[in-house]
Design a protein around this motif. Sequence first.
Motif, short mmCIF file in Angstrom:
data_model
loop_
_atom_site.label_atom_id
_atom_site.label_comp_id
_atom_site.label_asym_id
_atom_site.label_seq_id
_atom_site.Cartn_x
_atom_site.Cartn_y
_atom_site.Cartn_z
N LEU A 106 0.81 -1.21 0.00
CA LEU A 106 0.00 0.00 0.00
C LEU A 106 0.85 1.27 0.00
O LEU A 106 0.48 2.28 -0.60
N GLN A 107 1.99 1.22 0.67
CA GLN A 107 2.84 2.41 0.73
C GLN A 107 3.42 2.74 -0.63
O GLN A 107 3.48 3.91 -1.04
N GLN A 108 3.84 1.71 -1.36
CA GLN A 108 4.42 1.92 -2.68
C GLN A 108 3.39 1.83 -3.80
O GLN A 108 3.71 2.06 -4.97
N ASN A 109 2.15 1.45 -3.43
CA ASN A 109 1.05 1.38 -4.39
C ASN A 109 1.38 0.47 -5.58
O ASN A 109 1.20 0.83 -6.74
N GLN A 110 1.86 -0.76 -5.26
CA GLN A 110 2.24 -1.66 -6.34
C GLN A 110 1.99 -3.11 -5.95
O GLN A 110 1.89 -3.46 -4.77
N LEU A 111 1.89 -3.96 -6.99
CA LEU A 111 1.73 -5.40 -6.79
C LEU A 111 3.08 -5.99 -6.39
O LEU A 111 4.09 -5.78 -7.05
N VAL A 112 3.10 -6.76 -5.31
CA VAL A 112 4.32 -7.43 -4.86
C VAL A 112 4.43 -8.81 -5.51
O VAL A 112 5.48 -9.18 -6.04
N TRP A 113 3.35 -9.59 -5.47
CA TRP A 113 3.33 -10.88 -6.13
C TRP A 113 1.89 -11.33 -6.38
O TRP A 113 0.96 -10.82 -5.77
N ARG A 114 1.74 -12.30 -7.28
CA ARG A 114 0.45 -12.90 -7.60
C ARG A 114 0.66 -14.38 -7.82
O ARG A 114 1.65 -14.79 -8.42
N LYS A 115 -0.29 -15.20 -7.31
CA LYS A 115 -0.12 -16.66 -7.41
C LYS A 115 -1.49 -17.30 -7.65
O LYS A 115 -2.47 -16.96 -6.98
N LYS A 116 -1.57 -18.23 -8.59
CA LYS A 116 -2.82 -18.93 -8.86
C LYS A 116 -2.89 -20.18 -7.99
O LYS A 116 -1.98 -21.01 -8.00
N LEU A 117 -4.01 -20.32 -7.26
CA LEU A 117 -4.16 -21.43 -6.33
C LEU A 117 -5.19 -22.45 -6.78
O LEU A 117 -5.21 -23.57 -6.28
N GLY A 118 -6.08 -22.07 -7.69
CA GLY A 118 -7.12 -23.00 -8.11
C GLY A 118 -8.04 -22.38 -9.13
O GLY A 118 -7.81 -21.26 -9.61
N PRO A 119 -9.12 -23.09 -9.50
CA PRO A 119 -10.03 -22.58 -10.53
C PRO A 119 -10.86 -21.39 -10.06
O PRO A 119 -11.26 -20.57 -10.88
N MET A 120 -11.13 -21.29 -8.75
CA MET A 120 -11.96 -20.20 -8.26
C MET A 120 -11.76 -20.03 -6.76
O MET A 120 -11.58 -21.01 -6.04
N ILE A 121 -11.79 -18.78 -6.29
CA ILE A 121 -11.76 -18.49 -4.85
C ILE A 121 -12.89 -17.52 -4.54
O ILE A 121 -12.97 -16.45 -5.16
N THR A 122 -13.75 -17.90 -3.60
CA THR A 122 -14.79 -16.98 -3.13
C THR A 122 -14.73 -16.77 -1.63
O THR A 122 -15.42 -15.89 -1.10
N ALA A 123 -13.95 -17.57 -0.91
CA ALA A 123 -13.70 -17.31 0.51
C ALA A 123 -12.77 -16.11 0.63
O ALA A 123 -12.10 -15.72 -0.33
N SER A 124 -12.73 -15.53 1.82
CA SER A 124 -11.83 -14.40 2.07
C SER A 124 -10.57 -14.88 2.77
O SER A 124 -10.63 -15.76 3.64
N PRO A 125 -9.41 -14.30 2.44
CA PRO A 125 -8.18 -14.66 3.14
C PRO A 125 -8.13 -14.04 4.53
O PRO A 125 -8.75 -13.00 4.78
N ILE A 126 -7.45 -14.69 5.44
CA ILE A 126 -7.16 -14.08 6.74
C ILE A 126 -5.66 -14.13 6.98
O ILE A 126 -4.96 -14.98 6.41
N LEU A 127 -5.16 -13.21 7.79
CA LEU A 127 -3.74 -13.14 8.13
C LEU A 127 -3.57 -13.42 9.62
O LEU A 127 -4.24 -12.80 10.45
N GLU A 128 -2.71 -14.37 9.94
CA GLU A 128 -2.49 -14.74 11.33
C GLU A 128 -1.15 -15.44 11.45
O GLU A 128 -0.75 -16.19 10.55
N ASP A 129 -0.43 -15.19 12.55
CA ASP A 129 0.80 -15.93 12.81
C ASP A 129 0.40 -17.27 13.43
O ASP A 129 0.15 -17.37 14.63
N VAL A 130 0.33 -18.30 12.62
CA VAL A 130 -0.16 -19.59 13.10
C VAL A 130 0.96 -20.57 13.43
O VAL A 130 0.70 -21.65 13.98
N ASN A 131 2.20 -20.22 13.10
CA ASN A 131 3.30 -21.14 13.40
C ASN A 131 4.31 -20.57 14.39
O ASN A 131 5.34 -21.17 14.66
#
Length: 474
Positions: A42-67
């Motif tokens: 957001l600070q640099q207003n640019q795409l950092v990376w993009r990755k395809k995970l499957g045919p479709m995603i409709t769930a929302s991502p969450i961010l958490e330190d799980v490990n």
Amino acid sequence: MQIKITNLFKLKEESWSSTAYSSKNDLLVAVDRAGYVYCFNLQQNQLVWRKKLGPMITASPILEDVNGDGNEEILIGVEQTGRFLCLDIEGNILWERVCGSSIRSNAQTFYSEKLNATCVIVAGYGNHMFCLDGKTGQVLWKTFLGKHIFSGALGVVSSPLIADVDGDGKNEIVIGSRHRMVVCLDSESGKIKWNYMIYSDPDSSPSIAWIDKTPYIFVGGGEFTNGLGDLSVHAINGITGKRIWKKKLNGGLDSCPVVRDIDNDGNLEVVITSLADFSCYALDAITGEVKWKTPFNKTHECIGNNEICFTKEKYFTEDAICRSYTTPLIFEDNKGVSKILVGSNNGQIMMLNGFNGNIIESNNTNGMVRASFIGIAKNKESYVLAISGKNIIKINLPDVKSVMRNQFSTSDNSFNILPPKVFNTRNLKFKTFLKFYFHLLIVDFFRWGFNVLDLRFKFPIKLLVKNRKHNINL
């Protein structure tokens, strides 16, 4: 006045999913219906990376330190494949697990001392809910949610509420299932503590508020593809799983109810958006009575009367674009006035006055606004991020006084939690077992029969259209 909107980023395809924001790295994670996950700076207003995970995603991502490595991980489920993945913030896959045939529900996390793990709760299309170890993806437990022998295997769209909902000092998981039930489970074992029946799919994500030492769980009832269904907001006692009140409205309710005092009267209100009657409602949290209702604009595709959106004399997802799935985002301005931001599939975003529901500002984004908003406050700047069609947009809010809250905000869906008070619920276990399987075997048989008649003869649709030519009272 118009809400001022700035286009930030463009996705490959339309997105139904809310974004996830990392305040630590000032990064924004988004997904789209083409199956891509994106990371933006957001600070640099640019795409950092993009990755395809499957045919479709409709769930929302969450961010958490799980490990426990001090960094946030990205947790996301994939539709049509049932893959659930944990990625690091650079987009590398750390682990993955198949959880059913498809995942449309957002995951949630909590830490369990008994299990000695950060637990990830995942529910998808299939017969089970999964509790995964956030470090390894190993299944800690899975619970049978019920396969209807007549209707077949169904799934979960609702996102889980994780909180101490019965005052026993431990977390429970409450979630709506397309087996037409709201289910409460023990978070450390997955055992069902109670279930509550709803006439039509509860895709709404539950919220909780303690009122007069009673835990109220709020959830919306859904509707069928013909516009019929439950169409009600339910208040459920978190201890017993019994109904406190039920209020039938004019449309299904798939958004998450947000519980706040929006008119400064010292009492809580439930704010939720609807489908067939494309509106935002405010209800009294104690009684369920409607305080106000504000409709979105209709589109030229809509036919019928002024209160219900029908297209082509039916009500299918690809046609009825006036409906609203967004969970309201609530904040206070510098004058102490509660304001509510909501969006619609027709592209409209409205800012409402919490006291009376009047429209303060509105704008048409020219793209479907289906995902819920997230509010961000940093460096004395407050703004909201939303998705309109393929575009990630920014809405500046210069006069925000309080934290902006919806189900993606801290403590949003567990308002005014009291210190735990231990209740004895052991005598409910056997009754819960009988009620759960009675619902699966007997009640579903009659509902299956009704649906067969409905699909074959369309009589309820004709009756519904005929009745809705007249005014409908709330």
